[in-house]
Design a protein around this motif. Structure first.
Motif, short mmCIF file in Angstrom:
data_model
loop_
_atom_site.label_atom_id
_atom_site.label_comp_id
_atom_site.label_asym_id
_atom_site.label_seq_id
_atom_site.Cartn_x
_atom_site.Cartn_y
_atom_site.Cartn_z
N GLN A 1 -7.83 -0.43 89.24
CA GLN A 1 -8.76 -0.03 90.30
C GLN A 1 -8.47 -0.74 91.62
N GLY A 2 -7.36 -1.51 91.66
CA GLY A 2 -6.95 -2.13 92.91
C GLY A 2 -7.19 -3.62 93.01
N ALA A 3 -7.75 -4.24 92.00
CA ALA A 3 -7.96 -5.69 92.05
C ALA A 3 -6.62 -6.41 92.09
N ARG A 4 -6.58 -7.51 92.82
CA ARG A 4 -5.38 -8.36 92.87
C ARG A 4 -5.58 -9.57 91.97
N VAL A 5 -4.48 -10.08 91.45
CA VAL A 5 -4.52 -11.17 90.48
C VAL A 5 -3.57 -12.27 90.92
N LEU A 6 -4.05 -13.51 90.86
CA LEU A 6 -3.21 -14.67 91.12
C LEU A 6 -3.37 -15.63 89.96
N VAL A 7 -2.27 -15.96 89.29
CA VAL A 7 -2.31 -16.87 88.14
C VAL A 7 -1.80 -18.24 88.54
N ARG A 8 -2.00 -19.20 87.63
CA ARG A 8 -1.64 -20.61 87.86
C ARG A 8 -2.26 -21.12 89.16
N CYS A 9 -3.46 -20.65 89.43
CA CYS A 9 -4.16 -21.01 90.65
C CYS A 9 -5.32 -21.93 90.31
N THR A 10 -5.29 -23.13 90.82
CA THR A 10 -6.38 -24.09 90.63
C THR A 10 -7.32 -24.00 91.82
N VAL A 11 -8.53 -23.56 91.58
CA VAL A 11 -9.54 -23.47 92.64
C VAL A 11 -10.24 -24.82 92.74
N GLU A 12 -10.11 -25.45 93.90
CA GLU A 12 -10.64 -26.80 94.05
C GLU A 12 -12.08 -26.81 94.53
#
Length: 684
Positions: A371-382
């Protein structure tokens, strides 16, 4: 003598340990698993008993594994090795001065038993930390040829090779990172497991531009080798070495695209009605018993294909059913989110290489991506970016796709859904400066104790569908609190970690019987709770130990498992106390235990009780810590998941549970996330 086999190459390092510390570690590993003669009357053609920890390079692999843990964890480990490297250590444990690495092998074994049984909690903790990781590596880690040389003696097969990438190509393409990233979206979902996957899909289907940020990596069918020592570091939080601060509870949590839904055992149970009623009545989670909330269960069950057609018991589950029927205890088939599984392997805890487990990676995340969502892996949200009480987005970092260097990541969005799980979600809110005192509190873990029942015929817990039978016969010992009985798969590394150690020879001998062992678990709906704090790096620390009521339930559970094993034709029960607590039938006859011996054994279980680092306690269910409820005085977020005091910030995972669900929480998490997503969509 055993043939020395070099371990598979590793990209990690051992240079964080001094030469003296490394010598002590090598001496510890060798004392835990030394070369030993075979038991009387047995031969050792494969060199199983003659094989030592040194032959497998266990100390080096331990140091490499620990090199990727937090500075605090490494410092504590170094302090332990430093203590053991001093003459005073010998005085403490064996009554005469001596460094551990200079003791004879027999004295080192005695010193380790003294640590195991010490009245000093720090020594027991130190022993468990050393023994568990050594046992996991010794029995679980492959050498350069891809197998562990102990497996043939244990009758444990080499897992089949995964399919090729051409057969199962990756259908999601995460964003590449080349330099710092600044992105915009309508909504950011932090985490991609049972909660985050559902929220992301629902919001994307509603036309929102969704950004999914996942701390772990992206692995699919062709990556799932089924080898414990390869998959645990890739698919689990803290590389599979997460535990409470004092090591008293082993904690398993998924950390990859799809989260725990990729590595769980497919158990798909709805939150019991009495629990939903409690959440609504006592914690202000209004609507939990309403038809609208129930529609969430209907929707997620349909999307992930929950069914009982694939719930045919393997021999492990059959042992539980057989014992329950003999005693008149109730049991039920477990609904599972597996389609056309056909009992084709048994390595579900390391990802399904056949694509039959309908994880969020294959369902909701794929839907969101399509549906158009983007994905970012190995991402640590601080942290969550908050300005004047409103969410503005999130910031963190991810490794550069080419160089591996840290790159700053900022996503600007007016909606942020926190769905990193009950360990990471409160840590993110705490790092973001939120001051609600309920953040990180009310941690529930469903504490579990496991026992091995031995039978005349092979069981092979690693073969077939992992969980298909459960008993809730004892689920209401104290109101709506008690325990459920299930079974679990057990592969050599986990068994080497959890099985009690009395000596290297004793544990090796116990492991030769694992083919005929069923593994039962007592899963407690905990009345007590723990909490999450942060270390100096801002990473979460778990503080938890079951209270007196929950410990009594665990003891009762072990007693009931003992009854179930012998009623179902077992010949021996092993409870993982330190030292090991076992009961064997008379002359090895199935179920043949005298009433006097049986009663004495049940009494010994109660006498030992549940004590920190004197019995193996584990969990794969983390709940609470950001609970939903009717007031900011008692909860972190509203019944709709909106965090109190911050506009645009939501909780969408199991951290929102007011209490423990009492059943495996995947479906409960997905239904709560569906409920939260409907509220966000209604906002516009």
């Amino acid at each position: 003598m055993a043939t020395t086999q070099q371990p598979a190459a590793s990209a990690t390092t051992t240079d964080w340990l001094s030469p003296a510390e490394m010598r002590t570690l090598e001496a510890v590993c060798e004392a835990l698993f030394p070369p030993t003669p075979p038991p009387t009357g047995e031969s050792d053609p494969a060199g199983y008993y003659a094989r030592s920890a040194s032959d497998l390079g266990v100390a080096t692999l331990m140091a490499e594994a620990l090199s990727q843990q937090s500075p605090e964890t490494r410092a504590q480990f170094q302090q332990l090795l430093s203590l053991m490297g001093k003459p005073m250590f010998g005085m403490m444990v064996v009554g005469r001065p001596g460094r551990f690495d200079r003791m004879s092998l027999a004295t080192r074994e005695r010193a380790l038993r003294k640590m195991r049984d010490s009245s000093l909690p720090a020594l027991r903790q130190g022993f468990q930390g050393l023994k568990r990781l050594t046992g996991f590596i010794y029995f679980g880690a492959p050498t350069a040829d891809g197998a562990n040389p102990n497996w043939p003696t244990l009758s444990y097969p080499m897992p089949p090779a995964p399919p090729s990438p051409a057969t199962f190509p990756k259908r999601i393409r995460p964003l590449d990172v080349h330099g710092d990233l600044t992105l915009t979206a309508d909504a950011v979902v932090v985490g991609s497991g049972a909660g985050g996957g559902v929220v992301a899909s629902e919001l994307a289907a509603a036309g929102k531009e969704v950004m999914i940020l996942e701390k772990g990596g992206y692995f699919s069918e062709s990556d799932f080798t089924g080898v414990e020592a390869q998959m645990m570091p890739e698919l689990y939080l803290r590389r599979g070495m997460l535990s409470t601060a004092d090591l008293s509870v082993i904690v398993q949590a998924g950390s990859c695209l799809g989260g725990g839904t990729v590595v769980n055992w497919s158990t798909s149970l709805r939150t019991p009605p009495e629990v939903l009623a409690e959440w609504e009545r006592e914690y202000g989670l209004t609507g939990a018993t309403a038809p609208a909330y129930a529609r969430g269960f209907d929707a997620v069950e349909q999307r992930i294909g929950v069914n009982t057609a694939d719930s045919v018991p393997n021999r492990n589950n059959e042992a539980l059913r057989r014992g329950c029927e003999a005693l008149g205890y109730s049991w039920e088939a477990i609904p599972r989110n597996a389609s056309d599984c056909d009992q084709r392997c048994g390595y579900c805890g390391f990802g399904c290489p056949h694509g039959r487990k309908q994880s969020t990676m294959l369902t909701y995340l794929q839907d969101a991506y399509d549906q158009g969502a983007r994905v970012l892996v190995r991402c640590t949200v601080e942290r969550v970016i908050i300005e004047r009480g409103k969410v503005m987005g999130v910031e963190g970092w991810a490794p550069d796709s080419t160089t591996g260097e840290r790159r700053r990541v900022v996503v600007r969005a007016p909606i942020v859904v926190v769905a990193g799980g009950s360990v990471e979600s409160p840590a993110l809110l705490l790092r973001s400066g939120l001051e609600n005192p309920n953040i990180g509190r009310h941690l529930r873990l469903h504490p579990v104790v496991a026992s091995g029942g031995e039978y005349p015929d092979p069981v092979e817990t690693w073969t077939g569908s992992l969980q298909t039978i459960y008993s809730d016969h004892f689920a209401h010992l104290r109101g709506d609190y008690g325990f459920r009985l299930e079974v679990m798969p057990a592969h050599p590394g986990l068994l080497g970690l959890a099985t009690s150690w009395g000596s290297g020879q004793e544990l090796k001998q116990l492991m030769t019987r694992i083919r005929n062992q069923a593994v039962f678990i007592v899963l407690t709906r905990d009345t007590g709770e723990g909490h999450i704090t942060l270390d100096k790096q801002g990473d979460p620390i778990l503080h938890y130990w079951p209270n007196e009521t929950d410990r009594r339930h665990l003891v009762r559970g072990l007693q009931e498992v003992t009854r179930i094993v012998f009623a179902g034709g077992g010949t021996r029960i092993n409870h993982n106390f330190s030292p090991l607590l076992s009961l064997q039938s008379e002359q090895g006859k199935p179920g043949a235990v005298s009433e006097v011996r049986f009663k004495r054994f049940l009494g010994e279980i109660e006498r030992r009780g549940i004590a920190r680092n004197r019995v193996i306690v584990g969990t794969a269910h983390q709940m609470g810590t950001c609970r939903l409820g009717g007031s900011a005085k008692t909860a972190v977020a509203s019944p709709a998941g909106a965090v109190y005091g911050v506009e645009g910030l939501y909780i969408g995972d199991a951290s929102g549970f007011p209490t423990a669900s009492g059943v495996n929480p995947m479906l409960s998490t997905m239904a709560l996330a569906y409920h939260v997503a409907q509220g966000i969509k209604a906002r516009g």
